[in-house]
Motif scaffolding. Structure first.
Motif, PDB file in Angstrom:
ATOM      1  N   ARG A  17       0.820  -1.217   0.000  1.00 11.11           N
ATOM      2  CA  ARG A  17       0.000   0.000   0.000  1.00 11.11           C
ATOM      3  C   ARG A  17       0.850   1.262   0.000  1.00 11.11           C
ATOM      4  N   ASP A  18       2.141   1.113   0.334  1.00 10.68           N
ATOM      5  CA  ASP A  18       3.036   2.275   0.308  1.00 10.68           C
ATOM      6  C   ASP A  18       3.325   2.743  -1.113  1.00 10.68           C
ATOM      7  N   LEU A  19       3.091   1.884  -2.088  1.00  9.41           N
ATOM      8  CA  LEU A  19       3.286   2.251  -3.490  1.00  9.41           C
ATOM      9  C   LEU A  19       2.124   3.127  -3.942  1.00  9.41           C
ATOM     10  N   ASP A  20       2.409   4.105  -4.801  1.00 12.82           N
ATOM     11  CA  ASP A  20       1.326   5.011  -5.214  1.00 12.82           C
ATOM     12  C   ASP A  20       0.255   4.250  -5.987  1.00 12.82           C
ATOM     13  N   LYS A  21      -0.943   4.791  -5.975  1.00  9.91           N
ATOM     14  CA  LYS A  21      -2.122   4.097  -6.488  1.00  9.91           C
ATOM     15  C   LYS A  21      -2.014   3.764  -7.967  1.00  9.91           C
ATOM     16  N   VAL A  22      -1.479   4.697  -8.758  1.00 11.02           N
ATOM     17  CA  VAL A  22      -1.366   4.463 -10.201  1.00 11.02           C
ATOM     18  C   VAL A  22      -0.481   3.251 -10.472  1.00 11.02           C
ATOM     19  N   ALA A  23       0.655   3.185  -9.786  1.00  8.31           N
ATOM     20  CA  ALA A  23       1.557   2.050  -9.973  1.00  8.31           C
ATOM     21  C   ALA A  23       0.914   0.755  -9.496  1.00  8.31           C
ATOM     22  N   ARG A  24       0.202   0.804  -8.358  1.00  8.24           N
ATOM     23  CA  ARG A  24      -0.453  -0.412  -7.842  1.00  8.24           C
ATOM     24  C   ARG A  24      -1.475  -0.941  -8.833  1.00  8.24           C
ATOM     25  N   ASN A  25      -2.161  -0.047  -9.520  1.00  7.89           N
ATOM     26  CA  ASN A  25      -3.161  -0.489 -10.487  1.00  7.89           C
ATOM     27  C   ASN A  25      -2.547  -1.319 -11.606  1.00  7.89           C
ATOM     28  N   GLU A  26      -1.292  -1.013 -11.952  1.00  3.89           N
ATOM     29  CA  GLU A  26      -0.631  -1.776 -13.013  1.00  3.89           C
ATOM     30  C   GLU A  26      -0.327  -3.205 -12.585  1.00  3.89           C
ATOM     31  N   LEU A  27      -0.308  -3.436 -11.281  1.00  2.00           N
ATOM     32  CA  LEU A  27       0.043  -4.761 -10.775  1.00  2.00           C
ATOM     33  C   LEU A  27      -1.163  -5.676 -10.604  1.00  2.00           C
ATOM     34  N   LYS A  28      -2.338  -5.198 -10.971  1.00  2.00           N
ATOM     35  CA  LYS A  28      -3.561  -5.969 -10.743  1.00  2.00           C
ATOM     36  C   LYS A  28      -3.639  -7.235 -11.579  1.00  2.00           C
ATOM     37  N   GLU A  36       1.941  -8.088  -4.165  1.00  2.00           N
ATOM     38  CA  GLU A  36       2.395  -7.492  -2.899  1.00  2.00           C
ATOM     39  C   GLU A  36       3.925  -7.435  -2.854  1.00  2.00           C
ATOM     40  N   GLU A  37       4.579  -8.519  -3.228  1.00  2.01           N
ATOM     41  CA  GLU A  37       6.036  -8.545  -3.178  1.00  2.01           C
ATOM     42  C   GLU A  37       6.654  -7.597  -4.205  1.00  2.01           C
ATOM     43  N   VAL A  38       6.075  -7.552  -5.393  1.00  2.00           N
ATOM     44  CA  VAL A  38       6.569  -6.628  -6.417  1.00  2.00           C
ATOM     45  C   VAL A  38       6.423  -5.195  -5.935  1.00  2.00           C
ATOM     46  N   ALA A  39       5.272  -4.880  -5.370  1.00  2.00           N
ATOM     47  CA  ALA A  39       5.027  -3.526  -4.873  1.00  2.00           C
ATOM     48  C   ALA A  39       6.034  -3.158  -3.794  1.00  2.00           C
ATOM     49  N   ARG A  40       6.318  -4.073  -2.891  1.00  2.00           N
ATOM     50  CA  ARG A  40       7.277  -3.795  -1.809  1.00  2.00           C
ATOM     51  C   ARG A  40       8.672  -3.521  -2.362  1.00  2.00           C
ATOM     52  N   HIS A  41       9.084  -4.284  -3.372  1.00  2.00           N
ATOM     53  CA  HIS A  41      10.388  -4.040  -3.997  1.00  2.00           C
ATOM     54  C   HIS A  41      10.406  -2.681  -4.699  1.00  2.00           C
ATOM     55  N   LEU A  42       9.308  -2.316  -5.334  1.00  2.00           N
ATOM     56  CA  LEU A  42       9.245  -1.009  -5.996  1.00  2.00           C
ATOM     57  C   LEU A  42       9.295   0.128  -4.975  1.00  2.00           C
ATOM     58  N   VAL A  43       8.639  -0.060  -3.857  1.00  2.00           N
ATOM     59  CA  VAL A  43       8.695   0.944  -2.787  1.00  2.00           C
ATOM     60  C   VAL A  43      10.135   1.131  -2.327  1.00  2.00           C
ATOM     61  N   MET A  44      10.838   0.037  -2.121  1.00  2.00           N
ATOM     62  CA  MET A  44      12.225   0.120  -1.664  1.00  2.00           C
ATOM     63  C   MET A  44      13.120   0.771  -2.712  1.00  2.00           C
ATOM     64  N   ALA A  63      11.911  -7.051  -8.635  1.00  2.00           N
ATOM     65  CA  ALA A  63      10.561  -6.787  -9.141  1.00  2.00           C
ATOM     66  C   ALA A  63      10.427  -7.238 -10.581  1.00  2.00           C
ATOM     67  N   SER A  64      11.470  -6.977 -11.386  1.00  2.00           N
ATOM     68  CA  SER A  64      11.422  -7.337 -12.796  1.00  2.00           C
ATOM     69  C   SER A  64      11.375  -8.849 -12.990  1.00  2.00           C
ATOM     70  N   ARG A  65      12.076  -9.588 -12.160  1.00  2.00           N
ATOM     71  CA  ARG A  65      12.059 -11.040 -12.273  1.00  2.00           C
ATOM     72  C   ARG A  65      10.693 -11.620 -11.923  1.00  2.00           C
ATOM     73  N   ARG A  66       9.938 -10.901 -11.131  1.00  2.00           N
ATOM     74  CA  ARG A  66       8.602 -11.358 -10.754  1.00  2.00           C
ATOM     75  C   ARG A  66       7.520 -10.843 -11.696  1.00  2.00           C
ATOM     76  N   ALA A  67       7.789  -9.693 -12.343  1.00  2.00           N
ATOM     77  CA  ALA A  67       6.728  -9.042 -13.137  1.00  2.00           C
ATOM     78  C   ALA A  67       7.335  -8.287 -14.311  1.00  2.00           C
ATOM     79  N   GLY A  68       8.071  -8.986 -15.146  1.00  2.00           N
ATOM     80  CA  GLY A  68       8.802  -8.358 -16.238  1.00  2.00           C
ATOM     81  C   GLY A  68       7.950  -7.783 -17.347  1.00  2.00           C
TER      82      GLY A  68
END
Length: 236
Positions: A17-28, A36-44, A63-68
């Motif tokens: 949830r720390d990732l901005d909403k627009v970016a989170r929407n792309e992970l749906k 969740e894990e991709v979002a956490r890596h992007l936050v970091m 993140a790329s290895r999980r969601a390239g």
């Protein structure tokens, strides 16, 4: 085979949830656990990009290895690669991001990646390949600054100055991009030996930065863009 990569640790208090909403929407399109894990890596990656770009890049790689196939993931990987000085990787990832998303909003970073690889002529070609009016205003300004830098790389100081003489070069108002634009203009003026004018624009850059981020100044007007594209002004 891909080289071995160990995921860097993520503090327990970092959540998707720390990732901005627009970016989170792309992970749906990902399953919940993976998203969740991709979002956490992007936050970091976002948190570390300034202080530790190498570690930020490791998070972006995870993140790329999980969601390239997700645009924001490849965009983040490109940005962190650029921050570490790996311009070839940055350029490759920026091209992939553009292909996935259809967006040219990272055009300035593509120009600067070409510059980083010692190819200023190619940088100028990349900058001319997109109609600037199709970009957001901040991206238009970023492209102007990058193109000016490429001109300086080629020793074309007069042309570098012309690249920056855009409508946004207005010393009476300040947007988020104004300090960098004013400072770039000052740098080129200095290159041309116009030291007095350069000092004036350096001061304007500092004043704009203060108006936006520090103590307000009563001689400059700050503008913020609203979500609907309108502009709101705030007198300092």
């Amino acid at each position: 085979m891909r080289p071995r990569h160990d995921d860097p640790e993520i503090p327990d208090d970092v959540v998707g949830r720390d990732l901005d909403k627009v970016a989170r929407n792309e992970l749906k399109t990902l399953n919940k656990e993976n998203a969740e894990e991709v979002a956490r890596h992007l936050v970091m990656a976002g948190r570390l990009i300034e202080e530790n770009p190498e570690l930020a890049h490791l998070h972006a790689t995870s993140a790329s290895r999980r969601a390239g196939r997700i645009g924001v993931v490849r965009e983040t990987l490109a940005i962190t690669a650029y921050a570490t000085g790996d311009y070839a990787l940055a350029l490759r990832e920026l091209r992939t991001f553009r292909r996935i998303s259809g967006s040219n909003e990272q055009l300035a970073l593509m120009i600067d990646s070409e510059r980083g690889m010692g190819r200023p002529e190619r940088a100028l070609e990349v900058g001319r390949s997109v109609e600037r009016s199709t970009l957001s205003v901040p991206s238009q300004v970023a492209v102007a600054i990058a193109m000016s830098g490429a001109r300086l790389d080629l020793g074309q100081a007069d042309a570098a100055l012309t690249e920056l003489e855009i409508p946004q070069l207005n010393p009476d108002v300040a947007y988020s991009y104004s300090p960098e634009l004013f400072d770039a203009y000052a740098e080129v003026l200095a290159e041309l030996g116009q030291d007095e004018e350069s000092a004036l624009w350096r001061a304007r850059a500092e004043r704009a930065d203060l108006a936006l981020n520090g103590e307000p100044d009563d001689t400059i007007e700050v503008f913020e863009e609203e979500d609907d594209g309108s502009v709101q002004s705030e007198e300092d």
